[in-house]
Design a protein around this motif. Sequence first.
Motif, PDB file in Angstrom:
ATOM      1  N   TRP A  34     -45.294  10.904  50.418  1.00 32.92           N
ATOM      2  CA  TRP A  34     -44.188  11.729  50.915  1.00 32.92           C
ATOM      3  C   TRP A  34     -44.620  13.182  50.940  1.00 32.92           C
ATOM      4  CZ3 TRP A  34     -41.303  15.872  48.988  1.00 32.92           C
ATOM      5  CH2 TRP A  34     -40.206  16.241  49.776  1.00 32.92           C
ATOM      6  N   ASN A  35     -44.141  13.905  51.945  1.00 33.38           N
ATOM      7  CA  ASN A  35     -44.401  15.331  52.096  1.00 33.38           C
ATOM      8  C   ASN A  35     -43.227  15.932  52.855  1.00 33.38           C
ATOM      9  OD1 ASN A  35     -46.709  17.392  51.752  1.00 33.38           O
ATOM     10  ND2 ASN A  35     -46.086  17.719  53.872  1.00 33.38           N
ATOM     11  N   ARG A  36     -42.997  17.228  52.651  1.00 33.42           N
ATOM     12  CA  ARG A  36     -41.874  17.867  53.341  1.00 33.42           C
ATOM     13  C   ARG A  36     -42.076  17.910  54.859  1.00 33.42           C
ATOM     14  NH1 ARG A  36     -38.156  20.304  50.150  1.00 33.42           N
ATOM     15  NH2 ARG A  36     -38.729  20.705  47.982  1.00 33.42           N
ATOM     16  N   SER A  37     -43.305  18.154  55.308  1.00 29.24           N
ATOM     17  CA  SER A  37     -43.545  18.324  56.741  1.00 29.24           C
ATOM     18  C   SER A  37     -43.972  17.013  57.393  1.00 29.24           C
ATOM     19  CB  SER A  37     -44.609  19.402  56.981  1.00 29.24           C
ATOM     20  OG  SER A  37     -45.861  18.958  56.528  1.00 29.24           O
ATOM     21  N   ARG A  38     -43.433  16.772  58.568  1.00 22.81           N
ATOM     22  CA  ARG A  38     -43.710  15.518  59.287  1.00 22.81           C
ATOM     23  C   ARG A  38     -45.161  15.395  59.764  1.00 22.81           C
ATOM     24  NH1 ARG A  38     -41.074  11.402  60.949  1.00 22.81           N
ATOM     25  NH2 ARG A  38     -39.110  12.282  60.215  1.00 22.81           N
ATOM     26  N   SER A  73     -38.215   9.884  51.529  1.00 24.28           N
ATOM     27  CA  SER A  73     -37.716  10.794  50.500  1.00 24.28           C
ATOM     28  C   SER A  73     -38.466  10.557  49.196  1.00 24.28           C
ATOM     29  CB  SER A  73     -36.219  10.558  50.263  1.00 24.28           C
ATOM     30  OG  SER A  73     -36.044   9.262  49.689  1.00 24.28           O
ATOM     31  N   THR A  88     -48.750  13.715  42.019  1.00 28.04           N
ATOM     32  CA  THR A  88     -48.307  14.883  42.781  1.00 28.04           C
ATOM     33  C   THR A  88     -49.469  15.848  42.945  1.00 28.04           C
ATOM     34  OG1 THR A  88     -47.558  16.145  40.833  1.00 28.04           O
ATOM     35  CG2 THR A  88     -45.955  14.671  41.877  1.00 28.04           C
ATOM     36  N   GLN A 111     -42.619  23.347  41.959  1.00 24.82           N
ATOM     37  CA  GLN A 111     -42.541  22.385  43.068  1.00 24.82           C
ATOM     38  C   GLN A 111     -42.484  20.949  42.543  1.00 24.82           C
ATOM     39  OE1 GLN A 111     -44.726  24.978  43.070  1.00 24.82           O
ATOM     40  NE2 GLN A 111     -43.926  26.213  44.752  1.00 24.82           N
ATOM     41  N   VAL A 160     -39.034  18.119  42.846  1.00 28.11           N
ATOM     42  CA  VAL A 160     -38.979  16.754  43.390  1.00 28.11           C
ATOM     43  C   VAL A 160     -38.644  15.720  42.315  1.00 28.11           C
ATOM     44  CG1 VAL A 160     -40.584  17.281  45.249  1.00 28.11           C
ATOM     45  CG2 VAL A 160     -41.464  16.295  43.131  1.00 28.11           C
TER      46      VAL A 160
END
Length: 299
Positions: A34-38, A54, A67, A74, A78
């Motif tokens: 998972w990462n914030r940016s697509r 998510s 992580t 950060q 999460v």
Amino acid sequence: MNPLPRTVGFVGLGAMGLPMAANLAKAGCDVLAWNRSRPALDAARTAGCRTAGSPAEVGATAPVVLTMLPDLPQVVAVLDGLLCADPVIDTLVVMGTVSPVGVRKVAEELLPRGVTVVDAPVSGGVTGARDASLSIMAGGPADSVERIRPYLSAMGSTVRRMGDIGAGSLAKACNQLVVAGTLVSLAEAVLLGERGGLEPAALLDVLAGGLASSEVLAQKRHHLAESDFTPSGPARYLHKDLGFVLESAADERVLLPLSATVARLYAAVEAQGQGDLDNSVVLQHLRGRRANHPHHSKD
């Protein structure tokens, strides 16, 4: 035979995280990333990872979650997501460079929730992440470190348990002390040499052939020789890491005069708005300083 059939979670697909996750997938692991940016998620899928929508999906699927995030805030940001949806996560591996003091506090807070924390920061840069040749310094319970060792070995050529929780981050702070101190020494050597008429590239070649040779010189030679400060490692990260060095020194009541001086230099680099440039930009900062030598005065 895959020694780790269970899914491993991976959060943080930046310049180092993405190739690290890719190397886990290449080693046969079932990586749920998972990462914030697509765009990073798309790249992870191309590299053989599955992707989650998510952090909650990662925490509900993977017993071990790694992580690779810039700092502890950060990671903390999460955590609620990782632990919110009937989680199966029981081991959190913090692989970014974080405060040894801070990661011990996070470990204490998560223990009652059934999650063991291992801090396992890495050294080797983007090249080491890509080539699976990272040096990985782990801190945490011996059985927990052994349990995740196959994951770490898929990403690094050197994996060493340094002690209990926080020990890996303390070892990384020591690593960053040496990196930063070496970078400043090289920058000062280039400055001194060029003021005396030496070509930086020629000087660095000579240094690389003798006792002054180092991995820092090898990786930063181009930046220093060409004054090309396109970032391979941003100066602001080294500034942050030097803060952990000084924090640990205060915690252990150790006087580190070189670290204090180097930390001030990188604080000045960041204050001048150069934090996003390569950490070798300390050379440019030194070029802009004016020495005051009273014994050379013409008065």
